[in-house]
Scaffold this motif. Sequence first.
Motif, PDB file in Angstrom:
ATOM      1  N   LYS A   1      86.742  52.365   8.364  1.00 51.17           N
ATOM      2  CA  LYS A   1      87.351  52.478   7.040  1.00 51.17           C
ATOM      3  C   LYS A   1      87.352  53.947   6.637  1.00 51.17           C
ATOM      4  O   LYS A   1      86.333  54.625   6.737  1.00 51.17           O
TER       5      LYS A   1
ATOM      6  N   THR B   1      87.699  56.357   3.537  1.00 52.07           N
ATOM      7  CA  THR B   1      87.593  56.315   2.079  1.00 52.07           C
ATOM      8  C   THR B   1      88.153  57.569   1.414  1.00 52.07           C
ATOM      9  O   THR B   1      88.106  57.671   0.195  1.00 52.07           O
TER      10      THR B   1
ATOM     11  N   VAL C   1      82.734  49.930  10.239  1.00 51.56           N
ATOM     12  CA  VAL C   1      82.612  48.624   9.596  1.00 51.56           C
ATOM     13  C   VAL C   1      82.087  47.588  10.584  1.00 51.56           C
ATOM     14  O   VAL C   1      81.172  46.831  10.267  1.00 51.56           O
TER      15      VAL C   1
ATOM     16  N   LYS D   1      86.112  48.755  14.171  1.00 50.88           N
ATOM     17  CA  LYS D   1      86.826  48.648  12.904  1.00 50.88           C
ATOM     18  C   LYS D   1      86.222  49.685  11.973  1.00 50.88           C
ATOM     19  O   LYS D   1      85.016  49.674  11.727  1.00 50.88           O
TER      20      LYS D   1
ATOM     21  N   LYS E   1      92.518  53.619   4.352  1.00 51.81           N
ATOM     22  CA  LYS E   1      92.873  52.485   5.197  1.00 51.81           C
ATOM     23  C   LYS E   1      91.648  51.926   5.896  1.00 51.81           C
ATOM     24  O   LYS E   1      90.674  52.632   6.124  1.00 51.81           O
ATOM     25  N   THR E   2      91.743  50.665   6.285  1.00 48.82           N
ATOM     26  CA  THR E   2      90.796  50.032   7.188  1.00 48.82           C
ATOM     27  C   THR E   2      91.599  49.580   8.389  1.00 48.82           C
ATOM     28  O   THR E   2      92.602  48.891   8.246  1.00 48.82           O
ATOM     29  N   GLN E   3      91.144  49.970   9.598  1.00 53.19           N
ATOM     30  CA  GLN E   3      91.942  49.714  10.791  1.00 53.19           C
ATOM     31  C   GLN E   3      91.027  49.538  11.999  1.00 53.19           C
ATOM     32  O   GLN E   3      89.934  50.091  12.050  1.00 53.19           O
TER      33      GLN E   3
END
Length: 111
Positions: A62, A64, A48, A60, A89-91
């Motif tokens: 993600k 899916t 991201v 960052k 999650k997005t982390q």
Amino acid sequence: MRKFVSGIAAMVALSGSLGVLGATQAVAQPQAAEAAQAVQAADCVKLVDTYTKRFNRYVKVKNTCARTACFSVTVAARRDPEFSIGRNKTQSFAYGGVLWTEASGVKNIDC
């Protein structure tokens, strides 16, 4: 005598090439299975953003997929750090200090 030696040399060369052909076919099947797994894993983790905060570099990402996925951050001239991210999650992950080379991407790997 020359015909005999050349005949033996031709037979050895032919049998060697057939042996190599059989070995490459045996090696090609596991590689195809690994490629299929890599394609399946390739759709899970997406990059991201990359950014610097204080004294660390961050990526960052993600996930899916509906499963935990593993990935490595591609950094030139360094060993790629490996991480895992939970499902859907997005982390952000810190992968190195400010003096490290900036990441060029994310590579999906098996867990």
